[in-house]
Design a protein around this motif. Structure first.
Motif, PDB file in Angstrom:
ATOM      1  N   GLU A   1       0.756  -1.068   0.083  1.00 27.38           N
ATOM      2  CA  GLU A   1       0.121  -0.051  -0.001  1.00 27.38           C
ATOM      3  C   GLU A   1       0.949   1.303   0.290  1.00 27.38           C
ATOM      4  O   GLU A   1       1.898   1.516   0.846  1.00 27.38           O
ATOM      5  CB  GLU A   1      -0.995   0.042   1.292  1.00 27.38           C
ATOM      6  N   ILE A   2       0.727   2.067  -1.071  1.00 22.56           N
ATOM      7  CA  ILE A   2       1.613   3.199  -1.105  1.00 22.56           C
ATOM      8  C   ILE A   2       0.829   4.553  -0.793  1.00 22.56           C
ATOM      9  O   ILE A   2       1.537   5.572  -0.473  1.00 22.56           O
ATOM     10  CB  ILE A   2       2.245   3.347  -2.322  1.00 22.56           C
ATOM     11  N   TRP A   3      -0.348   4.369  -0.710  1.00 18.77           N
ATOM     12  CA  TRP A   3      -1.134   5.576  -0.287  1.00 18.77           C
ATOM     13  C   TRP A   3      -2.484   5.144   0.013  1.00 18.77           C
ATOM     14  O   TRP A   3      -3.285   4.226  -0.513  1.00 18.77           O
ATOM     15  CB  TRP A   3      -1.121   6.448  -1.500  1.00 18.77           C
ATOM     16  N   ARG A   4      -3.262   5.699   1.073  1.00 16.60           N
ATOM     17  CA  ARG A   4      -4.661   5.552   1.212  1.00 16.60           C
ATOM     18  C   ARG A   4      -5.477   6.942   1.531  1.00 16.60           C
ATOM     19  O   ARG A   4      -4.684   7.976   1.711  1.00 16.60           O
ATOM     20  CB  ARG A   4      -4.478   4.826   2.793  1.00 16.60           C
ATOM     21  N   LYS A   5      -6.737   6.728   1.087  1.00 16.09           N
ATOM     22  CA  LYS A   5      -7.597   8.009   0.941  1.00 16.09           C
ATOM     23  C   LYS A   5      -7.639   8.752   2.310  1.00 16.09           C
ATOM     24  O   LYS A   5      -7.281   8.204   3.326  1.00 16.09           O
ATOM     25  CB  LYS A   5      -8.793   7.527   0.570  1.00 16.09           C
ATOM     26  N   HIS A   6      -7.988   9.997   2.281  1.00 16.63           N
ATOM     27  CA  HIS A   6      -8.176  10.946   3.308  1.00 16.63           C
ATOM     28  C   HIS A   6      -9.489  10.448   3.811  1.00 16.63           C
ATOM     29  O   HIS A   6     -10.438   9.805   3.543  1.00 16.63           O
ATOM     30  CB  HIS A   6      -7.996  12.154   2.985  1.00 16.63           C
TER      31      HIS A   6
ATOM     32  N   LEU B   1       8.834   9.768 -15.406  1.00 19.25           N
ATOM     33  CA  LEU B   1       9.083  10.979 -15.811  1.00 19.25           C
ATOM     34  C   LEU B   1      10.285  11.848 -15.529  1.00 19.25           C
ATOM     35  O   LEU B   1      10.416  12.132 -14.228  1.00 19.25           O
ATOM     36  CB  LEU B   1       7.915  11.989 -16.015  1.00 19.25           C
ATOM     37  N   ASP B   2      11.378  12.037 -16.201  1.00 17.59           N
ATOM     38  CA  ASP B   2      12.326  12.828 -15.663  1.00 17.59           C
ATOM     39  C   ASP B   2      13.331  12.013 -14.660  1.00 17.59           C
ATOM     40  O   ASP B   2      13.692  12.678 -13.597  1.00 17.59           O
ATOM     41  CB  ASP B   2      12.069  14.104 -15.437  1.00 17.59           C
ATOM     42  N   GLY B   3      13.039  10.771 -14.510  1.00 17.91           N
ATOM     43  CA  GLY B   3      13.941   9.961 -13.289  1.00 17.91           C
ATOM     44  C   GLY B   3      13.214   9.876 -12.216  1.00 17.91           C
ATOM     45  O   GLY B   3      13.538   9.634 -11.149  1.00 17.91           O
ATOM     46  N   LYS B   4      11.904  10.427 -12.218  1.00 18.55           N
ATOM     47  CA  LYS B   4      10.784  10.215 -10.785  1.00 18.55           C
ATOM     48  C   LYS B   4       9.660   9.651 -11.335  1.00 18.55           C
ATOM     49  O   LYS B   4       9.153   9.735 -12.238  1.00 18.55           O
ATOM     50  CB  LYS B   4      10.610  12.048 -10.330  1.00 18.55           C
ATOM     51  N   TRP B   5       9.089   9.005 -10.243  1.00 18.75           N
ATOM     52  CA  TRP B   5       7.899   8.192 -10.351  1.00 18.75           C
ATOM     53  C   TRP B   5       6.838   9.024 -10.036  1.00 18.75           C
ATOM     54  O   TRP B   5       6.897   9.854  -9.292  1.00 18.75           O
ATOM     55  CB  TRP B   5       7.859   7.153  -9.476  1.00 18.75           C
ATOM     56  N   TYR B   6       5.765   8.859 -10.794  1.00 15.52           N
ATOM     57  CA  TYR B   6       4.374   9.608 -10.846  1.00 15.52           C
ATOM     58  C   TYR B   6       3.435   8.450 -10.744  1.00 15.52           C
ATOM     59  O   TYR B   6       3.186   7.736 -11.791  1.00 15.52           O
ATOM     60  CB  TYR B   6       4.254  10.571 -11.788  1.00 15.52           C
ATOM     61  N   VAL B   7       2.254   8.722  -9.926  1.00 14.92           N
ATOM     62  CA  VAL B   7       0.934   8.020 -10.086  1.00 14.92           C
ATOM     63  C   VAL B   7      -0.049   9.057 -10.040  1.00 14.92           C
ATOM     64  O   VAL B   7      -0.445  10.033  -9.382  1.00 14.92           O
ATOM     65  CB  VAL B   7       0.932   7.363  -8.567  1.00 14.92           C
TER      66      VAL B   7
ATOM     67  N   ALA C   1      10.649  10.051  -5.490  1.00 19.63           N
ATOM     68  CA  ALA C   1      11.763  10.449  -6.069  1.00 19.63           C
ATOM     69  C   ALA C   1      12.847   9.117  -5.887  1.00 19.63           C
ATOM     70  O   ALA C   1      13.954   8.989  -6.277  1.00 19.63           O
ATOM     71  CB  ALA C   1      12.719  11.441  -5.462  1.00 19.63           C
ATOM     72  N   SER C   2      12.252   8.161  -5.380  1.00 18.22           N
ATOM     73  CA  SER C   2      13.056   6.782  -4.950  1.00 18.22           C
ATOM     74  C   SER C   2      13.246   6.178  -6.453  1.00 18.22           C
ATOM     75  O   SER C   2      12.537   6.155  -7.564  1.00 18.22           O
ATOM     76  CB  SER C   2      12.471   6.027  -4.188  1.00 18.22           C
ATOM     77  N   ALA C   3      14.623   5.531  -6.492  1.00 13.12           N
ATOM     78  CA  ALA C   3      14.860   4.866  -7.878  1.00 13.12           C
ATOM     79  C   ALA C   3      13.793   3.715  -8.123  1.00 13.12           C
ATOM     80  O   ALA C   3      13.459   3.197  -9.180  1.00 13.12           O
ATOM     81  CB  ALA C   3      16.333   4.408  -7.923  1.00 13.12           C
ATOM     82  N   ASN C   4      13.395   2.989  -6.901  1.00 13.18           N
ATOM     83  CA  ASN C   4      12.421   1.881  -6.741  1.00 13.18           C
ATOM     84  C   ASN C   4      11.132   2.428  -6.340  1.00 13.18           C
ATOM     85  O   ASN C   4      11.089   2.775  -5.247  1.00 13.18           O
ATOM     86  CB  ASN C   4      12.914   0.821  -6.039  1.00 13.18           C
ATOM     87  N   PRO C   5      10.118   2.388  -7.058  1.00 14.03           N
ATOM     88  CA  PRO C   5       8.753   2.897  -6.467  1.00 14.03           C
ATOM     89  C   PRO C   5       8.072   2.140  -5.450  1.00 14.03           C
ATOM     90  O   PRO C   5       7.197   2.570  -4.586  1.00 14.03           O
ATOM     91  CB  PRO C   5       7.869   2.974  -7.792  1.00 14.03           C
ATOM     92  N   MET C   6       8.784   1.004  -5.122  1.00 14.23           N
ATOM     93  CA  MET C   6       8.175   0.164  -4.169  1.00 14.23           C
ATOM     94  C   MET C   6       8.927   0.615  -2.757  1.00 14.23           C
ATOM     95  O   MET C   6       8.578   0.311  -1.612  1.00 14.23           O
ATOM     96  CB  MET C   6       8.652  -1.226  -4.170  1.00 14.23           C
ATOM     97  N   GLU C   7       9.689   1.664  -2.900  1.00 12.80           N
ATOM     98  CA  GLU C   7      10.542   1.917  -1.711  1.00 12.80           C
ATOM     99  C   GLU C   7      10.243   3.702  -1.610  1.00 12.80           C
ATOM    100  O   GLU C   7       9.629   4.213  -2.589  1.00 12.80           O
ATOM    101  CB  GLU C   7      12.207   1.879  -1.771  1.00 12.80           C
ATOM    102  N   GLY C   8      10.864   4.346  -0.687  1.00  9.75           N
ATOM    103  CA  GLY C   8      10.724   5.590  -0.649  1.00  9.75           C
ATOM    104  C   GLY C   8       9.399   6.362  -0.364  1.00  9.75           C
ATOM    105  O   GLY C   8       8.603   5.380   0.199  1.00  9.75           O
ATOM    106  N   GLU C   9       9.282   7.698  -0.294  1.00  6.23           N
ATOM    107  CA  GLU C   9       8.164   8.190   0.120  1.00  6.23           C
ATOM    108  C   GLU C   9       7.216   8.740  -1.079  1.00  6.23           C
ATOM    109  O   GLU C   9       7.682   9.377  -1.827  1.00  6.23           O
ATOM    110  CB  GLU C   9       8.608   9.273   1.195  1.00  6.23           C
ATOM    111  N   TRP C  10       6.157   8.493  -0.999  1.00  6.27           N
ATOM    112  CA  TRP C  10       5.028   9.123  -1.982  1.00  6.27           C
ATOM    113  C   TRP C  10       4.335  10.357  -1.540  1.00  6.27           C
ATOM    114  O   TRP C  10       4.009  10.564  -0.170  1.00  6.27           O
ATOM    115  CB  TRP C  10       3.800   8.053  -2.316  1.00  6.27           C
ATOM    116  N   VAL C  11       4.658  11.449  -2.087  1.00  2.00           N
ATOM    117  CA  VAL C  11       4.523  12.788  -1.774  1.00  2.00           C
ATOM    118  C   VAL C  11       3.153  13.157  -2.752  1.00  2.00           C
ATOM    119  O   VAL C  11       3.017  13.077  -3.699  1.00  2.00           O
ATOM    120  CB  VAL C  11       5.245  13.633  -2.087  1.00  2.00           C
TER     121      VAL C  11
END
Length: 356
Positions: free
Chosen positions: A99-104, A121-127, A148-158
């Motif tokens: 789970e990378i994000w949950r609704k408000h 896009l430009d080396g960064k992941w977008y959903v 901004a993580s190289a692996n979208p399964m890691e890092g922080e989703w903003v």
């Protein structure tokens, strides 16, 4: 156990047929995998597990430069965004979801979390995804997350907030593609006069989270009977650039057995922001086939097989016509995979008459 739970709502003969088919798939895949004989070129029906992922609608598979596959789709409760990864298409079927994000709880992005797409896009992941609010659940808009993580399964989703489309009403299903040094977004939205539920709109992007609202064109509006018999809908665009053309598939009508896929195309040298550059098939290119128990196929994406060249259609469909509840409450839109072939004119053939 999972198989038999799925079968509960099926007829006696449907249960037996699906059980046999599923068992054959498991045995064949296991045998071929064990012998190192799985053909990844996509040239026969046993290459891929179908359904690939159960109860996942609006599927999107992204193949990264290292060959990794990432899978994202609408979750049945419309409340979160899940991501999974594997080195093969079949591996996505059993891969652990994160789970990378949950609704408000309230306000923006608190209801109807629909149709997420993953783009790099430009080396960064977008959903990109659609969402509304619990206070006004049909006030649906397009939003974005970034990582901004190289692996979208890691890092922080903003949270990047809403992508403004130029006017405020029902908007969803954003997708992004690049062509000749320009980046474009296609999305589904009602026009300002609310003459229909949604058309497909195209604009150039000024950043990964914004578009040029000074020039927006509709590349298809719901006009044909198969697009309008229940709801006037064009949505769920996906782009495939091949054979000197930019192909755009889309889905139309209600998300029951009326759901079907249409096809647009433009020449690669055309001005894509000229509405006259776009052509549209008068008939659907992929649609319900009761004999194959494929009901309401649509909201697809494209990816490439493990061989790096075979084009694959990723889509959802149900096994049955009569819904459990309504199209939104019935969760059994399952993700499926099928090989695309190409005709003598360089157009995609979705092999309507063949089973997966």
């Amino acid at each position: 156990m999972r198989l038999f739970l799925v079968l509960l709502n099926r007829s006696k003969f449907e249960k037996l047929e699906l059980a046999i088919k599923s068992l054959m798939m498991i045995v064949i895949t296991a045998l071929f995998t064990g012998c190192g004989m799985v053909n990844q070129s996509g040239d026969n029906q046993f290459d891929y597990i179908n359904p690939l992922v159960e109860q996942r609608a609006d599927p999107w598979i992204h193949k990264d430069t290292d060959g990794s596959y990432y899978f994202i789709a609408t979750s049945p409760k419309f409340d979160r965004i899940m991501l999974r990864s594997a080195k093969t298409i079949n591996g996505l079927s059993s891969a652990t979801e994160k789970e990378i994000w949950r609704k408000h709880e309230s306000g923006e992005m608190s209801e109807h979390i629909w149709a997420p797409e993953l783009h790099k896009l430009d080396g960064k992941w977008y959903v990109y995804f659609a969402a509304s609010s619990v206070e006004n659940k049909w006030h649906i808009r397009v939003y974005a997350l970034s990582n901004a993580s190289a692996n979208p399964m890691e890092g922080e989703w903003v949270e990047e907030g809403q992508i403004k489309t130029g006017w405020e009403n029902f908007a969803l299903d954003a997708t992004v593609f690049e062509h000749k040094g320009k980046r474009y977004m296609i999305w589904a939205q009602a026009n300002k006069e609310w003459e229909y539920n949604s058309a497909l709109w195209l604009a150039e992007m000024t950043s990964p989270t914004s578009i040029d609202t000074s020039k927006i064109i509709a590349i298809t509006k719901p006009t044909e009977f198969w697009e309008t018999s229940k709801y006037k809908v064009n949505e769920g665009a996906a782009v495939l650039i091949r054979n000197g053309k930019i192909f755009v598939t889309y889905s139309a009508n209600a998300t029951d057995d009326n759901y079907a896929m249409g096809l647009l195309w433009a020449d690669v040298d055309a001005d894509l922001m000229d509405v006259n550059a776009w052509n549209k098939s008068k008939e659907p290119v992929f649609y319900t086939d009761a004999g194959l128990k494929r009901f309401g196929p649509g909201h697809n994406s494209f990816t490439v097989a493990e061989d790096g060249k075979t084009d694959l259609l990723i889509y959802h469909a149900r096994y049955y016509r009569e819904l459990v509840g309504n199209p939104l409450t019935d969760p059994n839109r399952h993700t499926r995979v099928r090989v695309i072939t190409w005709d003598e004119n360089g157009f995609p053939n979705f092999n309507q008459s063949l089973d997966d």
